[in-house]
Design an enzyme around this catalytic site. Sequence first.
Site, short mmCIF file in Angstrom:
data_model
loop_
_atom_site.label_atom_id
_atom_site.label_comp_id
_atom_site.label_asym_id
_atom_site.label_seq_id
_atom_site.Cartn_x
_atom_site.Cartn_y
_atom_site.Cartn_z
N LYS A 36 0.83 -1.21 0.00
CA LYS A 36 0.00 0.00 0.00
C LYS A 36 0.87 1.26 0.00
O LYS A 36 0.61 2.21 -0.73
CB LYS A 36 -0.94 -0.02 1.22
CG LYS A 36 -2.03 -1.10 1.09
CD LYS A 36 -2.81 -1.30 2.39
CE LYS A 36 -3.76 -2.50 2.25
NZ LYS A 36 -4.47 -2.82 3.49
N GLN A 43 -4.46 -1.58 9.72
CA GLN A 43 -4.39 -2.89 9.08
C GLN A 43 -5.00 -3.94 10.00
O GLN A 43 -4.58 -4.11 11.14
CB GLN A 43 -2.92 -3.23 8.76
CG GLN A 43 -2.75 -4.52 8.01
CD GLN A 43 -3.36 -4.49 6.61
OE1 GLN A 43 -3.21 -3.52 5.87
NE2 GLN A 43 -4.07 -5.54 6.24
N ASP A 58 -10.59 2.92 4.48
CA ASP A 58 -11.01 1.52 4.33
C ASP A 58 -12.53 1.40 4.24
O ASP A 58 -13.06 0.33 3.91
CB ASP A 58 -10.52 0.69 5.52
CG ASP A 58 -9.19 0.00 5.22
OD1 ASP A 58 -8.93 -0.27 4.03
OD2 ASP A 58 -8.44 -0.26 6.17
#
Length: 304
Positions: free
Chosen positions: A53, A97, A120
Site C-alpha cells: 500500500k 491494518q 477503508d
Amino acid sequence: MAQILNGNAIAKDVKDELIVKIQKWVAEGHRPPSLKCIIVGDDPASHTYVRNKVTAAKYCGIDAETIRLDSDITEEFLLHKINELNNSNEVDGILIQLPVPDTMDERKICNAVSPKKDVDGFHIINVGQLCLDMPTIVPATALGVVELLKRAKIETHGRDAVVIGRSKNVGMPIAMMLHTDKRHESGLGMDATVTICHRHTPRAKLENYCRNADIIISATGIPNLIKADMVKPGATVVDVGITRITNAEGKNKLVGDVDYEEVVKVAGAITPVPGGVGPMTVAMLMQNTFQAAKMLRDKTTVLQ
Ligand code: ADP
C-alpha cells in the site's frame, strides 16, 4: 479459453489516472494527499499488505507513512493514536491494518477513525451510507471488484450474480453494490440479481446457484472451492480469495478460491490470483485517499 481480467494492468490504469489528478491538485497549491497506515504487531502477511500500500501510495504521489505499534499496546493507546491523526490537518487518510490483536475490539477501533479519513470504509457511518446507496467511502476490495467489472465491460444489469462469502468488509459490500440501483445517489449500483452464499449454504445448493450465475464472485479464502463443473460456460468468475499455501516443492504460493487451471477453460472471463483483485484493492485505496483529501479541503463530510 476465458478472457483474463488482468488486475495488475487495470490497477495501473487507475493509479496512472490518479497520478494526473494528484499532480493537478498539487499544482493548484494543495499539499500532496497523506495516508497513515497503522499496523499493530508483527504478522508477516499484514506487513506485506502495508508495504504494498505504501509503495502504491508513493507511486501515485501520496505521502504515506507506516506507524508500527507493538502487539502488547493497549486498546486505549491505539484509540489515542487514532484520535491524534483524526485531529491533524496534515493527515487525510487513516488505515488500521486488520486484524488487530485479540485484546482489542475491532469494531470499536474501526469506529474510532474519523469517517472522513476512513479510507477503508469500515466506519459504521460509511457502512451505513453504503447500504443506503449514498455517496461514501467504499471498502477498497469491493470497490476494486466493481471497478474491474466496469473497466472490463462485464454487463451486470439484469444479470444473475452469486457472491460467495458474506463478510462485512468484503462479501457484503460487493453484494450490496451488485444488487443496488444504478440510478441511486451513489451511482455505484450494478442492477444485478444477487444470491449470497456462505458457510451454511449446502454444497449442492452452492453448486446449483453457481451453475445458474452469469457472474460468480468468490470471497471465502477456501482454495479450490469453485470447480469447473460449477461454472456456466461463458460466465465471469472473480476470485477475491487470497490464501498462502505451501506447494509440493515446499514453496510458498498465493492461491484463490477458484480452481483456475480448469475454470479458465469454461469461463468467459476470469481473474487470476495473484494479479487479479489484489492489485485492484490497493489502487482503490489510493483513490479513497485522494477522495478523503478532497473532503478535508472542502470541509465536506461523507454525510453531505
Ligand atoms: P473475508 O473477510 O476475506 O471475506 P472471512 O474469512 O471473514 O473472509 O469470510 C469468509 C466467508 O466465507 C464467510 O462469509 C463464510 O460464511 C464463507 N464461507 C466459508 N466456508 C464456506 C463454504 N464452504 N461455502 C460457502 N461460503 C463459505
